[in-house]
Scaffold this motif. Sequence first.
Motif, PDB file in Angstrom:
ATOM      1  N   UNK A 171       0.843  -1.192   0.000  1.00 29.55           N
ATOM      2  CA  UNK A 171       0.000   0.000   0.000  1.00 29.55           C
ATOM      3  C   UNK A 171       0.882   1.247   0.000  1.00 29.55           C
ATOM      4  N   UNK A 172       1.606   1.491  -1.104  1.00 35.24           N
ATOM      5  CA  UNK A 172       2.555   2.608  -1.111  1.00 35.24           C
ATOM      6  C   UNK A 172       1.902   3.968  -0.958  1.00 35.24           C
ATOM      7  N   UNK A 173       0.697   4.149  -1.489  1.00 34.08           N
ATOM      8  CA  UNK A 173       0.057   5.469  -1.434  1.00 34.08           C
ATOM      9  C   UNK A 173      -0.259   5.845   0.011  1.00 34.08           C
ATOM     10  N   UNK A 174      -0.828   4.909   0.789  1.00 31.78           N
ATOM     11  CA  UNK A 174      -1.168   5.198   2.173  1.00 31.78           C
ATOM     12  C   UNK A 174       0.083   5.457   2.988  1.00 31.78           C
ATOM     13  N   UNK A 175       1.101   4.606   2.829  1.00 30.27           N
ATOM     14  CA  UNK A 175       2.344   4.784   3.575  1.00 30.27           C
ATOM     15  C   UNK A 175       3.011   6.098   3.225  1.00 30.27           C
ATOM     16  N   UNK A 176       2.936   6.491   1.962  1.00 31.39           N
ATOM     17  CA  UNK A 176       3.524   7.756   1.539  1.00 31.39           C
ATOM     18  C   UNK A 176       2.813   8.932   2.202  1.00 31.39           C
ATOM     19  N   UNK A 177       1.487   8.874   2.290  1.00 31.46           N
ATOM     20  CA  UNK A 177       0.733   9.955   2.923  1.00 31.46           C
ATOM     21  C   UNK A 177       1.076  10.065   4.411  1.00 31.46           C
ATOM     22  N   UNK A 178       1.183   8.911   5.075  1.00 33.77           N
ATOM     23  CA  UNK A 178       1.538   8.918   6.493  1.00 33.77           C
ATOM     24  C   UNK A 178       2.929   9.490   6.701  1.00 33.77           C
ATOM     25  N   UNK A 179       3.866   9.077   5.867  1.00 36.01           N
ATOM     26  CA  UNK A 179       5.239   9.565   5.970  1.00 36.01           C
ATOM     27  C   UNK A 179       5.296  11.072   5.749  1.00 36.01           C
ATOM     28  N   UNK A 180       4.579  11.568   4.742  1.00 41.78           N
ATOM     29  CA  UNK A 180       4.572  13.003   4.456  1.00 41.78           C
ATOM     30  C   UNK A 180       3.964  13.787   5.611  1.00 41.78           C
ATOM     31  N   UNK A 181       2.930  13.227   6.250  1.00 40.18           N
ATOM     32  CA  UNK A 181       2.304  13.908   7.384  1.00 40.18           C
ATOM     33  C   UNK A 181       3.290  14.046   8.537  1.00 40.18           C
ATOM     34  N   UNK A 182       4.021  12.974   8.848  1.00 42.18           N
ATOM     35  CA  UNK A 182       4.996  13.023   9.943  1.00 42.18           C
ATOM     36  C   UNK A 182       6.147  13.968   9.591  1.00 42.18           C
ATOM     37  N   UNK A 183       6.595  13.953   8.351  1.00 42.06           N
ATOM     38  CA  UNK A 183       7.662  14.867   7.937  1.00 42.06           C
ATOM     39  C   UNK A 183       7.234  16.329   8.116  1.00 42.06           C
ATOM     40  N   UNK A 184       5.976  16.610   7.791  1.00 46.00           N
ATOM     41  CA  UNK A 184       5.477  17.976   7.940  1.00 46.00           C
ATOM     42  C   UNK A 184       5.518  18.408   9.402  1.00 46.00           C
ATOM     43  N   UNK A 185       5.162  17.503  10.309  1.00 48.43           N
ATOM     44  CA  UNK A 185       5.185  17.821  11.738  1.00 48.43           C
ATOM     45  C   UNK A 185       6.617  17.965  12.232  1.00 48.43           C
ATOM     46  N   UNK A 186       7.522  17.092  11.800  1.00 48.27           N
ATOM     47  CA  UNK A 186       8.929  17.219  12.194  1.00 48.27           C
ATOM     48  C   UNK A 186       9.505  18.555  11.724  1.00 48.27           C
ATOM     49  N   UNK A 187       9.093  18.972  10.539  1.00 45.64           N
ATOM     50  CA  UNK A 187       9.554  20.267  10.024  1.00 45.64           C
ATOM     51  C   UNK A 187       9.018  21.404  10.900  1.00 45.64           C
ATOM     52  N   UNK A 188       7.759  21.291  11.294  1.00 52.89           N
ATOM     53  CA  UNK A 188       7.156  22.323  12.160  1.00 52.89           C
ATOM     54  C   UNK A 188       7.864  22.371  13.510  1.00 52.89           C
ATOM     55  N   UNK A 189       8.156  21.214  14.085  1.00 54.77           N
ATOM     56  CA  UNK A 189       8.847  21.176  15.374  1.00 54.77           C
ATOM     57  C   UNK A 189      10.234  21.792  15.257  1.00 54.77           C
ATOM     58  N   UNK A 190      10.932  21.473  14.194  1.00 54.99           N
ATOM     59  CA  UNK A 190      12.287  22.010  14.023  1.00 54.99           C
ATOM     60  C   UNK A 190      12.261  23.527  13.859  1.00 54.99           C
TER      61      UNK A 190
END
Length: 284
Positions: A171-190
């Motif tokens: 399920x690459x599409x779902x995993x990609x969306x989850x990964x992008x969501x976490x990356x966005x939050x890590x960017x916000x925290x940084x």
Amino acid sequence: MRYLASHEKAVRGTFDFPIQLYYVDAAHPRYEMPFHWHMEHELILVLQGVLHLSADGTGYDLGPGDCVLLADGCIHGGRPENCVYECVVFDLERFLTGAGVCGQQLAALLQTGARLEAFFAAGSQAAELVSGLFQAMETERPGYEFTTIGLLWQLLGEMLAHRLYRPALAEPARDSRRSQAVKQVLRRIRTDYAQPLTLAQLAAEAALEPKYFCRVFRQITGRTPIDYLNYYRVECAAELLCSTSDSVTEVALACGFGDVSYFGRLFRRQKGKTPGEYRRAFRG
């Protein structure tokens, strides 16, 4: 914030030789490895001690001689335990440019959704190739560029021959969306770690319902969002303590802690020392 504020798009090596070596021990400001990602591949080799590494939610306990290859875009972070380790970050796409049949084979594999991610146990053929690559980059003897690139190609050949890579996800599409969501939050925290941040704000940044967001974030990082935020703040505070003469109170406030006593308790729990003891040990 020379280290923790560095962006994941930093240029590695040179244009003609896009590969860079990092040596990390307890004296390095980034001894602890906060979760991050970059658009290059990365090899990590442990020299001594243990590195507890998490990569896209998969955990590894790496001992001396163990190594991993992380694919581009992989969210990864690590907790060293009496550890010395080295990292080589390289731009595979630039190495593949003009690589003829080798480039075509790798491109065909990657187009299927496979990822060049793998664990290589100490003593394995792949681990020996990685160790040789690191040694070539450390010594920089005349012609080391030839040796480095040659060993990198040998490693990739070993991986293809024995299928030492991660196949395409179901399920690459779902995993990609989850990964992008976490990356966005890590960017916000940084970016905003010094500001007040709530769980609701971080969930909104990920465009996810808070309960589901907490589950996704923990699956990838091993921590809750607020626990990770405080962990990151403490790491930033540790760097400030080592690089400035600001008081402990000033450091706490600069890193998003409104309660200095709470900051002190968290810092000691994470670092095993009070902020003052940590600064004195570093300078000593």
